[in-house]
Scaffold this active site. Sequence first.
Site, PDB file in Angstrom:
ATOM      1  N   THR A 168       0.816  -1.218   0.000  1.00 18.02           N
ATOM      2  CA  THR A 168       0.000   0.000   0.000  1.00 18.02           C
ATOM      3  C   THR A 168       0.845   1.261   0.000  1.00 18.02           C
ATOM      4  O   THR A 168       1.964   1.284   0.542  1.00 18.02           O
ATOM      5  CB  THR A 168      -0.917   0.011   1.242  1.00 18.02           C
ATOM      6  OG1 THR A 168      -1.589   1.282   1.328  1.00 18.02           O
ATOM      7  CG2 THR A 168      -0.117  -0.182   2.524  1.00 18.02           C
ATOM      8  N   TYR A 185      -2.194   0.426   9.876  1.00 11.75           N
ATOM      9  CA  TYR A 185      -2.363  -0.276   8.599  1.00 11.75           C
ATOM     10  C   TYR A 185      -1.091  -0.196   7.766  1.00 11.75           C
ATOM     11  O   TYR A 185      -0.575  -1.212   7.285  1.00 11.75           O
ATOM     12  CB  TYR A 185      -3.549   0.318   7.834  1.00 11.75           C
ATOM     13  CG  TYR A 185      -3.642  -0.157   6.405  1.00 11.75           C
ATOM     14  CD1 TYR A 185      -3.882  -1.503   6.119  1.00 11.75           C
ATOM     15  CD2 TYR A 185      -3.493   0.731   5.342  1.00 11.75           C
ATOM     16  CE1 TYR A 185      -3.962  -1.947   4.806  1.00 11.75           C
ATOM     17  CE2 TYR A 185      -3.575   0.293   4.031  1.00 11.75           C
ATOM     18  CZ  TYR A 185      -3.806  -1.045   3.761  1.00 11.75           C
ATOM     19  OH  TYR A 185      -3.872  -1.476   2.456  1.00 11.75           O
TER      20      TYR A 185
END
Length: 353
Positions: free
Chosen positions: A135, A159
């Site tokens: 990501t 995250y």
Amino acid sequence: MTPSSKDTALQTTGSSNRPAVLVTGGAGYIGSHAVLALNDAGWQVAVIDDLSTGFRFAVPEGVAFYEGDIADRQLLARIFAEQEIGALMHFAGSIVVPESVERPLDYYHNNTVKSRALIEAAVDAGVPHILFSSTAATYGVPESSPVAEDAPRAPINPYGWSKLMTEQMLADASAAHDFNYCALRYFNVAGADPQARSGQSTAGATHLIKVAVEAVLGKRDTVSVFGTDYDTPDGTGVRDYIHVSDLAAAHVLALEALISQPERSLTMNCGYGRGFSVREVLDAVDRVTGTPIERRMAPRRAGDPASLVADPSRIRRHLSWAPRYDDLDTIIRHALEWERKLAEIRADSSDPA
């Protein structure tokens, strides 16, 4: 196959050299599109998914499906043996940034601890190629934009950290064991399969375009705009939106690259190199659908940077990746078509809404 130069585009792998591919999270949003891309191109594919956020209907007929946890070593060993797996595409995990701030230990468990178990199982089985769904959140708040792969990695939420830790595990394990890997750092994934075979199906999803088309169809009353005071042209967050089918195509090309050059691992951004603000996206949804959406201004969410736009030059150079759906209106139309199809699926099935 003779490896090509590192600075030249990699050629398509011949079908005789194609290994069977295990896709983790293959019943989820991005994973299911990767399965479609592989299946359409004639690869042998198997899927493991615990269906916590994925859907059985997203896996095409004829694709081997195993319901289970990616940390279940016995199950993984059986899949690797039964399917003669030669490559792994790892999508399974938790993905909601604000939720990761509220429940960090869950994210480190689902995204990092379970990935470690999966990597170890792949090493034990002798799987030579691993692709990882990473990501842009690994960059945190970039010092410049667009952001390139060698920019500092400084996540601002659990995250991003959970994904960066897995990237590091892959790098260290690849140096010690006989496999190569590719970490693909996604920017904002949106849209749906142009043939409406799959799309974003999770109830309560937080993806902006998903939320907006739900509002168009009356599934939501308003769309919240989280933060209007960012240092951006209109004060709202700017993101690089990439069509999910273009992203899936990039995974197939990346797998071919790993097979063609087994001595090399890769880390690449997946984006178009152009950003749109929240307001611009909602304006586009209004334009495409002809249905103005009610917008509700809200405070910033924890863990959200002001702007994230990719420098995609590396993936274009190394994979000859040529996106087919690099158009915001097209992304929105495909998302809307899927949302309508999803309503039909749910009306005819027992899958939860």
